[in-house]
Design an enzyme around this catalytic site. Sequence first.
Site, PDB file in Angstrom:
ATOM      1  N   LYS A 162       6.615   5.537  -0.447  1.00  0.00           N
ATOM      2  CA  LYS A 162       5.293   5.562   0.169  1.00  0.00           C
ATOM      3  C   LYS A 162       5.020   6.948   0.750  1.00  0.00           C
ATOM      4  O   LYS A 162       5.847   7.515   1.480  1.00  0.00           O
ATOM      5  CB  LYS A 162       5.220   4.525   1.294  1.00  0.00           C
ATOM      6  CG  LYS A 162       5.364   3.084   0.820  1.00  0.00           C
ATOM      7  CD  LYS A 162       4.129   2.590   0.093  1.00  0.00           C
ATOM      8  CE  LYS A 162       4.195   1.105  -0.181  1.00  0.00           C
ATOM      9  NZ  LYS A 162       2.997   0.586  -0.859  1.00  0.00           N
ATOM     10  N   ASP A 190       3.792   6.159  -4.316  1.00  0.00           N
ATOM     11  CA  ASP A 190       2.633   5.347  -3.965  1.00  0.00           C
ATOM     12  C   ASP A 190       1.908   5.983  -2.786  1.00  0.00           C
ATOM     13  O   ASP A 190       2.402   5.981  -1.657  1.00  0.00           O
ATOM     14  CB  ASP A 190       3.071   3.923  -3.605  1.00  0.00           C
ATOM     15  CG  ASP A 190       1.885   2.986  -3.379  1.00  0.00           C
ATOM     16  OD1 ASP A 190       0.732   3.441  -3.512  1.00  0.00           O
ATOM     17  OD2 ASP A 190       2.114   1.801  -3.076  1.00  0.00           O
ATOM     18  N   GLU A 218       0.980   5.950  -7.928  1.00  0.00           N
ATOM     19  CA  GLU A 218       0.148   4.760  -7.731  1.00  0.00           C
ATOM     20  C   GLU A 218      -1.003   5.048  -6.763  1.00  0.00           C
ATOM     21  O   GLU A 218      -0.793   5.603  -5.684  1.00  0.00           O
ATOM     22  CB  GLU A 218       1.018   3.622  -7.187  1.00  0.00           C
ATOM     23  CG  GLU A 218       0.278   2.312  -6.982  1.00  0.00           C
ATOM     24  CD  GLU A 218       1.220   1.192  -6.588  1.00  0.00           C
ATOM     25  OE1 GLU A 218       0.718   0.142  -6.150  1.00  0.00           O
ATOM     26  OE2 GLU A 218       2.447   1.365  -6.719  1.00  0.00           O
ATOM     27  N   ASP A 243      -4.042   0.477  -8.508  1.00  0.00           N
ATOM     28  CA  ASP A 243      -3.658  -0.716  -7.751  1.00  0.00           C
ATOM     29  C   ASP A 243      -4.869  -1.288  -7.032  1.00  0.00           C
ATOM     30  O   ASP A 243      -5.520  -2.204  -7.529  1.00  0.00           O
ATOM     31  CB  ASP A 243      -2.543  -0.366  -6.758  1.00  0.00           C
ATOM     32  CG  ASP A 243      -2.088  -1.575  -5.930  1.00  0.00           C
ATOM     33  OD1 ASP A 243      -2.494  -2.710  -6.251  1.00  0.00           O
ATOM     34  OD2 ASP A 243      -1.343  -1.394  -4.963  1.00  0.00           O
ATOM     35  N   LYS A 267      -1.518  -7.920  -8.842  1.00  0.00           N
ATOM     36  CA  LYS A 267      -1.005  -8.610  -7.658  1.00  0.00           C
ATOM     37  C   LYS A 267      -1.786  -9.916  -7.499  1.00  0.00           C
ATOM     38  O   LYS A 267      -3.023  -9.907  -7.533  1.00  0.00           O
ATOM     39  CB  LYS A 267      -1.150  -7.751  -6.402  1.00  0.00           C
ATOM     40  CG  LYS A 267      -0.276  -6.514  -6.392  1.00  0.00           C
ATOM     41  CD  LYS A 267      -0.490  -5.696  -5.133  1.00  0.00           C
ATOM     42  CE  LYS A 267       0.413  -4.457  -5.119  1.00  0.00           C
ATOM     43  NZ  LYS A 267       0.143  -3.594  -3.951  1.00  0.00           N
TER      44      LYS A 267
END
Length: 364
Positions: A162, A190, A218, A243, A267
Amino acid sequence: MKITAVHLYTMKIPLLTPFKTALRTVENMENVVVTLETDEGALGFGEAPPTAVITGDTIPSIAGAIRDFLAPKILGREVTNADEMHDAIEGAMVHNTSAKAAVEMAVYDLIGKKWGIPLYKLLGGARESLETDITISVNDVDTMVADSLAACSRGFRILKVKVGTDVELDLARLSAIRSAVPADTVLRVDANQGWTPRQAVRIIGRLEDAGLNAELVEQPVKAHDVDGLRYVTERVHTPILADESVFSAADAVHILQTHAADLVNIKLMKTGGLYNAMTIASIAKTFGAECMMGCMLEGNIAVTAAAHAALARGVITRIDLDGPALCRENPVVGGAVFADSKITVPDAPGLGIERVEGLIPLNI
């Protein structure tokens, strides 16, 4: 098999370490659990995390959506008509995708139990096990390096790092991690919408020049900025994964048709459930694109449902289902089994979940 009752609970699980992204910090997983009872005595399980900064959902909104809108639409219905059940759930209200996902996974759990077959086989059964990455929360450089080394020592070969809070610091974080971990470690980056398009192009270019070999980046820009996402995708060599920009099947078509991203992240909490998730996987296959199966901060119920979906489709080539691996304990008996980075599901009907311990009745 008809649904006769809907029950709501919460499930609170402490995390091993705080979960930090560019958008939020979480210390405990506290999710809504829904159970569906039937006239044949079967029990279906579903779960939804409150992720207000992404889906707009909170515990009260999830519970209210299920109690006031979704439950009245499914009570008394035959569970084995999956298409009709999906339409009833989808048409009950707009948005509220997490609530819809929780109810629908419980329905699919019951369908599998009715026919005595694991859900992944019911959905297609492409393979038998998965390898997930594990998330490295955004922190100072030394903490992120230590967390990355700890993850590798646990047997994780793929790290989802992250970033997105500070461009120069992000470069330092990623460089330090790459230098510290084994050479064959796969890094996924991400940004959680943390960069502008120009920042994203600059930082990804510098990552490429430095030889950090990120497998993908991402959601580098804001979810609504599809033009900005395409700007980045067109100007870097590293594959870009959409995403937060992809909730619906229509979003997936738009992203892939306009070449705004190379891959899409599915997701269940964004799609509103398994039915739409499988639709997005089929759309990606049509466009010749691959998918990641991801999760919010979900426990073993929702991750088990996502794992079944991922097992069912070969186009889902990347797995980010580490929610339970981030927890100190697992109150779910049955369901997906984690052996370090390897995920398997039991050859039991439906989701394969027997019971969930420590549930707290939700009276909202």
